[in-house]
Design an enzyme around this catalytic site. Sequence first.
Site, short mmCIF file in Angstrom:
data_model
loop_
_atom_site.label_atom_id
_atom_site.label_comp_id
_atom_site.label_asym_id
_atom_site.label_seq_id
_atom_site.Cartn_x
_atom_site.Cartn_y
_atom_site.Cartn_z
N ARG A 62 5.86 0.02 -31.71
CA ARG A 62 7.17 -0.57 -31.98
C ARG A 62 6.95 -1.96 -32.56
O ARG A 62 6.65 -2.90 -31.84
CB ARG A 62 7.98 -0.64 -30.68
CG ARG A 62 9.48 -0.85 -30.89
CD ARG A 62 10.18 -1.19 -29.59
NE ARG A 62 9.88 -2.55 -29.20
CZ ARG A 62 9.80 -2.98 -27.95
NH1 ARG A 62 10.02 -2.16 -26.95
NH2 ARG A 62 9.50 -4.24 -27.68
N HIS A 119 12.53 -4.75 -28.82
CA HIS A 119 13.32 -3.58 -28.41
C HIS A 119 14.67 -3.54 -29.12
O HIS A 119 15.07 -2.53 -29.67
CB HIS A 119 13.52 -3.62 -26.89
CG HIS A 119 14.62 -2.76 -26.38
ND1 HIS A 119 14.55 -1.39 -26.39
CD2 HIS A 119 15.85 -3.07 -25.86
CE1 HIS A 119 15.68 -0.89 -25.88
NE2 HIS A 119 16.48 -1.88 -25.56
N TYR A 175 6.37 -11.05 -23.75
CA TYR A 175 5.50 -10.07 -23.09
C TYR A 175 4.37 -9.53 -23.96
O TYR A 175 3.58 -8.72 -23.51
CB TYR A 175 6.33 -8.92 -22.51
CG TYR A 175 7.26 -8.24 -23.50
CD1 TYR A 175 6.80 -7.27 -24.39
CD2 TYR A 175 8.62 -8.59 -23.54
CE1 TYR A 175 7.67 -6.66 -25.28
CE2 TYR A 175 9.49 -7.97 -24.43
CZ TYR A 175 9.01 -7.01 -25.30
OH TYR A 175 9.86 -6.40 -26.18
#
Lengths: 327, 326
Positions: free
Chosen positions: B240, B244, B253
């Site tokens: 990805r 998100h 993160y």
Amino acid sequence: MAEITMIEAIRQAMDEELARDERVFVMGEDVGVRGGVFRATVGLYDKYGEARVLDTPLAELSIVGVGIGAALYGMRPICEIQFADFIYPAFNQIVSEAAKMCYRTNGEWTVPMVIRAPYGGGIGGGLYHSQSVEAFFTHVPGLKVVIPSSPYDAKGLLKSAVRDPNPVMFFEPKKGYRLIRGEVPDGEFTVPIGPANVTREGSDLTVFAYGMMHYYALQAAEKVAAEGIDAEVVDLRTLYPVDKATVLESVKKTGKALVVHEDNLTGGYGAEIAAILAEEAFTDLDAPVRRLAGPDVPAVPFSHPLQDWFMVNPEKIAQAMRDLAKY
Amino acid sequence: MELSSEMKREMYWTMLLARRLDERAWVLHRQGKIAFHISGIGHEAAQVGAAFALRKGHDWVTPYYRDLALMLSLGYSPRDFMLSLMGKREEPNSGGRQMPSHWSMKDANAVSHSAPVATQAPHASGIGLGIKMRGEDKVVLTTIGEGSTSQGEWYEAVNWAAVHKLPVIFLVQNNQYAISVRVEKQMAVKSSADKACGLGLVGITADGTDVFKMWEVINEAAERARSGEGPTVVEARMYRITPHSSDDDDRTYRSREEVEEHKRQDPLLVARAALEKDGLTAQEHDEMEARAKAIVDEAVQYAEQAPYPEVEEGMYPVYAEEVRNG
């Protein structure tokens, strides 16, 4: 016209709908070879075969989720949840998916399906075979919630539910499965989803009830009639959407209302009827609206004296009627 | 069946268009013109490869929110996407009721889904059950992220399909992250395809950055489904590349180095390299880019001018009886 039990009426409704429409099929735990743990589907497996009377994996979430998929594909599933107490794993599928599909697609997709579940106590079932779960679903726009109290209505309403283009929650009072008998005509008939039914005319007060409690309310009304209290009894039958007109009309006539359900009191369905009356029938009321319900404990306890303590029965309803009549 | 040169170019074009639409959505969000975007950047090869292996309008799909490239492959238009981003009335998923990227397209048998993850998986098994009951030769593709395979709903759906040998393809798009949580915290197996062997069906792990390989894998799974051999779990591996969603900040993160490293395996670069070997010229590619930009510009302009729903429309259709046309 034959007198049959509630469970036989339900079985007949499914039998006739399976015969009428090849898109209709039944699925659930033990509904096939065994004919259901309550025998609601007995004989259907032999008559229609395992493709249309389907024994599913023991997983309620997917009984409903797979049913939704089949409905989207154009089938008309009747999903049985073996006990209403076991419906919670399927809650997400019912509330997030079935109920919202029509709205969230602006009507492009709809979910025509029936979810049948036996509910209610008084049968020695303890906490997890006795629950009344209707209040969780009468809060959910997009669902229709139906609870019959007679064999005639059970058959007619279930047939309407199968033909309805929306998801219908069909809760069956299991204590009444073999206890409640009534005349059901041979041949095709349906009972429309929506209208409540005034099952006893009276002038002193109105009892609103459904399912097993409606059966008991009629008994209680006979009891107090001998004491000079003339009660009207309304079988709500379709809890959601509610038949407000019949509710208001009855209280306009009697001026007093008692709402009865076996589900526990707080946040129960009776609160909605009481609120409707408070908002829209205030000037018709001659007494505060009374609710008679199960106590606010987690569910029906198992031990016999405890169960009897929990359950609303004809005598408790009669006493509540006497108290209200006196007001 | 082999992919023709034209088909390969069509697949690449769909990936490119999806990418440029997705990138524009991020820009529109940063400009304050839209409230939310959830991205499928990095997923294009898996989605386009899978969609092109289906027979459009015949087979069925229960998608999930990253499936922009999949939906474009099935006929969803750039205008549709922009209308949905802006919550406009004409938006085809829901008439402005759902958040963007919550797809629905009945003409393409692409079923509406919600936001609680994995709810679409049992629907796919139910559609598969209907196909089997009617004895038809259709297949159902259902897509999901790897994190959502932790849900019981996914297991129940796969189990159902396996028990009844239903024509379902469970495509897991493993992009390594469920928002911020790494795949190692989702499963003890190395691939979600390994979960299939415990449930009695075929599980295949594939390179989700290779669109043509993905086409082959899904094509085989579809053949298996059509011939009555039952369902398949396919895990497509990719990364990805974006956060998100537009509300996420992935710097909290993961490192920038990690993201940059994975951009070298961008599925668009992989597909373009393959097509260049097949004769795609730089000039042709520039033309594709120009065409994509014009289409995206037009779609934005169209959507910006399109009307919002009237507030009265918020009241319906709760029930099928209330559905209005137009």
